[in-house]
Design a protein around this motif. Structure first.
Motif, mmCIF file in Angstrom:
data_model
loop_
_atom_site.group_PDB
_atom_site.id
_atom_site.type_symbol
_atom_site.label_atom_id
_atom_site.label_comp_id
_atom_site.label_asym_id
_atom_site.label_seq_id
_atom_site.Cartn_x
_atom_site.Cartn_y
_atom_site.Cartn_z
ATOM 1 N N ALA A 157 0.875 -1.140 0.001
ATOM 2 C CA ALA A 157 -0.082 0.019 0.085
ATOM 3 C C ALA A 157 1.024 1.149 0.190
ATOM 4 O O ALA A 157 1.940 1.297 0.727
ATOM 5 C CB ALA A 157 -0.914 0.070 1.388
ATOM 6 N N LYS A 158 0.411 2.286 -0.467
ATOM 7 C CA LYS A 158 1.108 3.608 -0.717
ATOM 8 C C LYS A 158 1.168 4.350 0.804
ATOM 9 O O LYS A 158 0.204 4.071 1.427
ATOM 10 C CB LYS A 158 0.476 4.610 -1.725
ATOM 11 N N ILE A 159 2.374 4.554 1.374
ATOM 12 C CA ILE A 159 2.286 5.152 2.418
ATOM 13 C C ILE A 159 1.991 6.539 2.490
ATOM 14 O O ILE A 159 2.107 7.252 1.683
ATOM 15 C CB ILE A 159 3.825 4.868 3.171
ATOM 16 N N SER A 160 1.423 7.099 3.536
ATOM 17 C CA SER A 160 0.992 8.467 3.684
ATOM 18 C C SER A 160 2.188 9.302 3.872
ATOM 19 O O SER A 160 3.195 9.153 4.642
ATOM 20 C CB SER A 160 -0.067 8.555 5.005
ATOM 21 N N VAL A 170 4.124 17.917 1.305
ATOM 22 C CA VAL A 170 5.236 17.392 0.862
ATOM 23 C C VAL A 170 4.541 16.835 -0.625
ATOM 24 O O VAL A 170 3.548 16.302 -0.721
ATOM 25 C CB VAL A 170 5.435 16.421 1.887
ATOM 26 N N PRO A 171 5.818 16.507 -1.631
ATOM 27 C CA PRO A 171 5.539 15.865 -2.872
ATOM 28 C C PRO A 171 4.903 14.443 -2.531
ATOM 29 O O PRO A 171 5.495 13.738 -1.735
ATOM 30 C CB PRO A 171 6.587 15.814 -3.469
ATOM 31 N N GLN A 172 4.020 13.977 -3.170
ATOM 32 C CA GLN A 172 3.375 12.569 -3.223
ATOM 33 C C GLN A 172 3.873 11.741 -4.122
ATOM 34 O O GLN A 172 3.669 10.611 -4.030
ATOM 35 C CB GLN A 172 1.918 12.781 -3.217
ATOM 36 N N THR A 173 4.367 12.179 -5.155
ATOM 37 C CA THR A 173 5.282 11.281 -6.122
ATOM 38 C C THR A 173 6.611 11.778 -6.388
ATOM 39 O O THR A 173 7.035 12.701 -6.043
ATOM 40 C CB THR A 173 4.375 11.434 -7.499
ATOM 41 N N ASP A 174 7.281 10.834 -7.226
ATOM 42 C CA ASP A 174 8.772 10.979 -7.404
ATOM 43 C C ASP A 174 9.577 10.887 -6.181
ATOM 44 O O ASP A 174 10.749 11.641 -6.314
ATOM 45 C CB ASP A 174 9.191 12.365 -8.067
#
Length: 308
Positions: A157-160, A170-174
């Motif tokens: 799962a993608k972490i928060s 804060v950036p969510q990708t890269d």
């Protein structure tokens, strides 16, 4: 509170932290390159280079499968890596008893797993953690994901990622190159778009923010320093930021580098940093006045890691 000046406010003694502290720099001796003198190989130093062979304490171990980006749990009893199928795998220290923790669904590139192991904090109702956090490139963007280290064909799962109050989002990708340190499960990582190193506190609120310009960070076992890579006059140097005090201090610990120093990692006792250069693997050790000069420990190149 700014992530740059964050400090832990409570002491937590964990089995993971204790295991990290047991390695006090005991060394083994191994032969270096033919043209070099015999060198002292730091105990527990390993190197994975994308083949099935892992360099451990100066000798090669056949893991029986392709090993990329190997990382050790704090006790050194388990290894995590990405195999030739792109799956996330956990094994015993010699590569046996492999378990596929998560199967790559296809169309993704997984890399750089790191262990997040903490004890339960019953006073604050925080359960123990035994997770693997890793980087997943999905549809052209890289995100940080997590899965239970004990899972079998688990679902990551993608972490928060939440910004500190007052510091903005804060950036969510890269986001990539995660590394966890300390007894609270704190992680550092880099953002390839902003060119900054970020920190994420996973104790209560999963908040964080930017620390400094750089890449390939690794958090010290005491959760007070981070080593990272930054370009200086055309070469990659290693910098250490100490954010344990009231004022953060950033220092170039390879100021005389004439080649690239990359992929740094702290030893479990927090006294030595191993890193990669085109000529092989080097270490640099803390002294009473900062850090000493880099020492070549092997001509073998790859991703260095320490087994606790």
């Amino acid at each position: 509170m700014s992530a740059r000046h964050r400090r832990s406010t409570a002491a937590v003694t964990t089995a993971a932290a204790a295991a990290l502290l047991t390695l006090c720099g005991t060394a083994a001796t191994a032969a270096a390159a033919p043209s070099a003198q015999r060198v002292t190989v730091p105990r527990g130093l390993t190197i994975s280079d994308g083949t099935r062979h892992v360099w451990v304490n100066g000798r090669s171990l056949d893991f029986g499968t392709t090993v990329r980006d190997l990382a050790w749990n704090p006790s050194g009893s388990k290894a995590a890596f990405v195999d030739g199928h792109g799956d996330l795998v956990v094994s015993d220290p010699d590569g046996s008893h492999r378990v596929t923790v998560a199967v790559n669904p296809g169309g993704q590139t997984w890399s750089h797993p790191t262990w997040q192991v903490t004890a339960a904090d019953r006073a604050n109702h925080i359960p123990a953690k035994n997770n693997l956090i890793f980087s997943a490139r999905v549809h052209g963007h890289t995100v940080l994901e997590s899965v239970k280290a004990t899972a079998v064909h688990g679902r990551p799962a993608k972490i928060s990622l939440n910004g500190d109050p007052g510091d903005g989002a804060v950036p969510q990708t890269d986001n990539t190159w995660p590394n966890v340190g300390g007894g609270y499960g704190t992680a550092v990582y880099e953002n390839t778009r902003t060119g900054e190193v970020y920190i994420r506190d996973d104790y209560l609120r999963q908040q964080g923010g930017a620390l400094t310009k750089g890449a390939e960070p690794d958090l010290a076992p005491d959760d007070e320093e981070v080593v990272f890579v930054r370009s200086v006059h055309g070469h990659d140097h290693l910098f250490v930021e100490d954010f344990g005090g009231s004022t953060a201090a950033v220092k170039d610990v390879t100021p005389n580098a004439t080649t690239d120093s990359t992929e740094p990692t702290w030893s479990p006792n927090g006294k030595t940093i191993a890193f990669r250069t085109p000529a092989g693997t080097y270490t640099i050790t803390k002294t009473a006045h900062g850090f000493g000069k880099p020492v070549k420990v092997t001509g073998h190149t790859g991703l260095p890691a320490y087994r606790g």
